[in-house]
Every structure is written in structure tokens, then in C-alpha cells.
Design an enzyme around this catalytic site. Structure first.
Site, mmCIF file in Angstrom:
data_model
loop_
_atom_site.group_PDB
_atom_site.id
_atom_site.type_symbol
_atom_site.label_atom_id
_atom_site.label_comp_id
_atom_site.label_asym_id
_atom_site.label_seq_id
_atom_site.Cartn_x
_atom_site.Cartn_y
_atom_site.Cartn_z
ATOM 1 C CE LYS A 253 -3.480 -2.717 -0.103
ATOM 2 N NZ LYS A 253 -2.972 -3.991 0.361
ATOM 3 C CE1 TYR B 190 -5.429 -8.846 0.604
ATOM 4 C CE2 TYR B 190 -4.679 -8.522 2.850
ATOM 5 C CZ TYR B 190 -5.592 -8.273 1.856
ATOM 6 O OH TYR B 190 -6.659 -7.462 2.101
ATOM 7 C CE1 TYR C 150 -9.039 -9.816 2.765
ATOM 8 C CE2 TYR C 150 -9.916 -9.769 4.996
ATOM 9 C CZ TYR C 150 -9.028 -9.308 4.046
ATOM 10 O OH TYR C 150 -8.134 -8.329 4.382
HETATM 11 C C1 LIG Z 1 -3.692 -5.241 0.182
HETATM 12 C C2 LIG Z 1 -2.758 -6.349 0.149
HETATM 13 C C3 LIG Z 1 -2.664 -7.183 -0.986
HETATM 14 C C4 LIG Z 1 -3.573 -7.097 -2.164
HETATM 15 O O1 LIG Z 1 -3.321 -6.002 -2.974
HETATM 16 P P1 LIG Z 1 -4.521 -5.350 -3.770
HETATM 17 O O2 LIG Z 1 -3.931 -4.216 -4.472
HETATM 18 O O3 LIG Z 1 -5.520 -4.956 -2.707
HETATM 19 O O4 LIG Z 1 -5.109 -6.383 -4.664
HETATM 20 C C5 LIG Z 1 -1.715 -8.173 -0.992
HETATM 21 N N1 LIG Z 1 -0.910 -8.360 0.084
HETATM 22 C C6 LIG Z 1 -0.978 -7.602 1.173
HETATM 23 C C7 LIG Z 1 -0.074 -7.913 2.305
HETATM 24 C C8 LIG Z 1 -1.901 -6.567 1.251
HETATM 25 O O5 LIG Z 1 -1.965 -5.822 2.350
#
Ligand SMILES: *Cc1c(COP(=O)(O)O)cnc(C)c1O
Length: 341
Positions: free
Chosen positions: A49, A289, A263
Site C-alpha cells: 500500500k 495475502y 477472506y
Molecule cells: C492489500 C494487500 C494485498 C492485495 O493487494 P490489492 O492491491 O488490494 O489487490 C496483498 N498483500 C498484502 C499484504 C496486502 O496488504
């Protein structure tokens, strides 16, 4: 692709390293594996991010905002990084958290990202699962405007065409590293959620005329839904950066068989991925993720989709602080894996 026409502030430690993963490559067989360390972007322990926030926060400042509003799941990495950026830039930050993971144990609601959010002095409101979070943010923005504030709304995950510029920039950075080192990279794999990461990467690679494939491993939506969402944002982002021909839908690849029950809900594949990366490469993934993204990469090697004809970059998107919020899952299950030698 020159992004200098877009306002940007420096928040991330760039370029992030591109490293080989020799032990994991050897263990799994098949492709040579590399890792792009976007877990090392630096801001408040880093993550994907931060790249998006370089453009989003610059846009907020350019519009004269005094407050940013954003939203996420309880263990949102995006929220943590947004709070840290806001602190640095002297902006107020209002957070809405959706209680998206049902029946989560206490540490899920107090540790990991939530603990860090508190250190940033976060002003947090909770909303039940299934709330229209975009509408909730707009409502909050209206209330703030009525009291004379200038709010700037950042969508969940920072995923709009402004945030996606961060991953157009990553496509530039990564292809330059690959070219400099003469690596035969064919594919990039990563966990995909709110879509900005994959959309920005795909738009950037199309703009660069690169034929490297991006495979998003979904952490929430089914394949068809996720492809449509990523493709829509990739198309919009491509237009925004002046790629006239747009993006063919075939450039957007998603696998959805690694989500598990939903999720943020742990899977055995995620556990294996987290343990393998820790014990073979000394790298910490996250449970929501990168852990599921790596489970997808491992799955695609085992099912023969990725072979020794490929060289694969795993984009590590960060999030390891969330491991602490999942102690209830990892603690009883942690074990030393059998050596491959
Ligand atoms: C937000 C996030 C993602 C996914 O990325 P997007 O742009 O939301 O698809 C992947 N890994 C981590 C650790 C994240 O915080």
C-alpha cells in the site's frame, strides 16, 4: 513509462530488492523462483500500500485535504500504512473497519495491525460485515464537510487509478531490475484483493510492451469476478497513463482455488507456504495475502502449470505483522519441516 506528470510524494524505500529464492526453488523443483521484496517498502513495517499512497497522498495534498478517510478489514495492512503516511504528512485520518472475519479470536481484534493502528492514534469506527463501506465513507465525508473539514476519501486497499500508479511504477522498477540482471522472468505471481496491485502491474507491463504474465491469486473473490474487477481498473489505469490501445482481458489472469473458506480464514496451504518461506528462505509472509499467494504459486508448480521453462517472481506484498493476530492458528501447528537434503 514516465509518471512524472502525476503528483507524488516519497514514502517508500525504493527500489525494493529483487532476490533469488534458491532453497525454495530447489525444494519445489520446476521454475527458478525470485522474490520482489515489497514487504520492505519501509513505512510502518512496509507493504504494497505504501507505493499506492505515494500517489494517493500527493493527490490529497494537491486537493487541499486536511483529513483522509479510508476503510478495510480489521487486520488491514492498508489502514496501518495510511495511518503512518497521514501522521508524517500532518493529515487527520479517519478509519472504518469492517468486521469481515467471523468468530475471530481476541488477538485478531487487538494484535497485529490493530495494535499498530492504535500507536498511530487511529480514530476507528467499526462496521458489521456486509456494510457498503464506500457508502459509509461518503456518509462520513459529508459529515466532515458539514463541519468545515476537507476530507479526501481513499478507497479500500487504495485501489483506484491514482493508487494503481504505484504499481505501474513497480512494473517499471521490476522490469529494469530483470533486464539489468538478464533474468529470464516469464511470470509474476502475487495475492490479489482490492485489485490495484495487479491492475497497476498489468497496465504498466502493457505500457512497456512487456510479455511477462501476471497471475493474481485471489484471496476473496471467485476468478470471474476478480478478473472483471482487475481488468476494469487496469483499463482505466492504462487510459490514465496514456496507453491508447487499452488492456486485453487475456492479460489478466486469476486463480481462485486458494481462497479456502473465505477472506482472512486460514488454510492448510497458507500454513505450508508461511512455514516453507520462513524455514527455507528466512522470509516472513502473512496469513491473509502473501501466504495464500505463495500457496497458489506452490500449487501451480505442483500441478505442472509452472515448469522449469518458467522463471517466476513472487511479488511479496507485505503484511507479516498480521501473523501476530493469528497466533491462535500458528502456535499449535508450528513445526520444523523435514529437510530436503
Ligand atoms: C492489500 C494487500 C494485498 C492485495 O493487494 P490489492 O492491491 O488490494 O489487490 C496483498 N498483500 C498484502 C499484504 C496486502 O496488504
Amino acid at each position: 513509462m514516465n509518471l512524472s506528470q502525476f503528483p507524488r510524494i516519497s514514502l517508500a524505500h525504493l527500489p525494493t530488492p529483487l532476490e533469488a529464492m534458491p532453497r525454495l526453488s530447489k525444494l519445489l523443483g520446476g521454475p527458478k523462483l525470485y522474490v520482489k521484496r515489497d514487504d520492505c517498502t519501509g513505512l510502518a513495517s512496509g507493504g504494497n500500500k505504501t507505493r499506492k499512497l505515494e500517489f494517493l497522498m500527493a493527490d490529497a495534498l494537491a486537493q487541499g485535504a486536511d483529513t483522509v478517510i479510508t476503510q478495510g478489514a480489521v487486520q488491514s495492512n492498508h489502514v496501518r500504512q495510511t495511518l503512518a503516511a497521514a501522521a508524517r504528512l500532518e493529515l487527520d485520518c479517519k478509519i472504518l473497519l469492517e468486521t469481515r472475519v467471523p468468530d475471530a479470536p481476541d488477538t485478531y481484534n487487538t494484535s497485529g495491525n490493530v495494535l499498530l493502528d492504535g500507536l498511530f492514534g487511529a480514530d476507528i469506527d467499526y462496521r458489521p460485515s456486509g456494510t457498503d463501506m464506500d457508502a459509509a465513507m461518503e456518509e462520513l465525508a459529508d459529515t466532515l464537510r458539514d463541519s468545515g473539514r476537507k476530507p479526501y476519501v481513499i478507497p479500500g486497499g487504495g485501489s483506484n487509478r491514482v493508487g494503481a500508479l504505484g504499481y505501474v511504477d513497480c512494473a517499471n522498477e521490476l522490469t529494469a531490475q530483470i533486464a539489468d540482471r538478464g533474468l529470464p522472468v516469464t511470470k509474476i505471481v502475487h495475492g490479489t484483493g482490492s485489485t490495484g496491485t495487479q491492475a497497476g502491474l498489468v497496465a504498466g507491463l502493457v505500457a512497456l510492451n512487456s510479455s511477462i504474465d501476471v497471475i493474481g491469486v485471489s484471496v476473496r473473490a471467485d476468478e470471474k469476478t476478480q478478473i472483471a474487477k482487475v481488468h476494469a481498473l487496469a483499463t482505466e489505469t492504462a487510459k490514465y497513463i496514456g496507453v491508447e490501445d487499452g488492456v486485453a482481458e487475456s492479460r489478466v489472469q486469476v486463480r481462485d482455488q486458494y481462497v479456502g473458506d473465505g477472506y482472512g480464514i486460514p488454510t492448510e496451504g497458507m500454513l505450508e507456504a508461511v512455514q516453507l518461506c520462513a524455514q527455507y528462505e528466512g522470509i516472513l509472509l502473512d496469513p491473509v495475502y502473501a501466504g495464500k499467494g505463495m500457496a497458489g504459486l506452490i500449487g501451480m508448480i505442483r500441478n505442472g502449470e509452472l515448469t522449469e521453462e518458467d522463471a517466476v517472481v513472487f511479488l511479496h506484498t507485505g503484511g507479516s505483522v498480521a501473523l501476530f493476530a493469528y497466533d491462535w492458528f500458528f502456535n499449535p501447528k508450528n513445526k520444523k519441516l523435514k529437510a530436503d537434503e
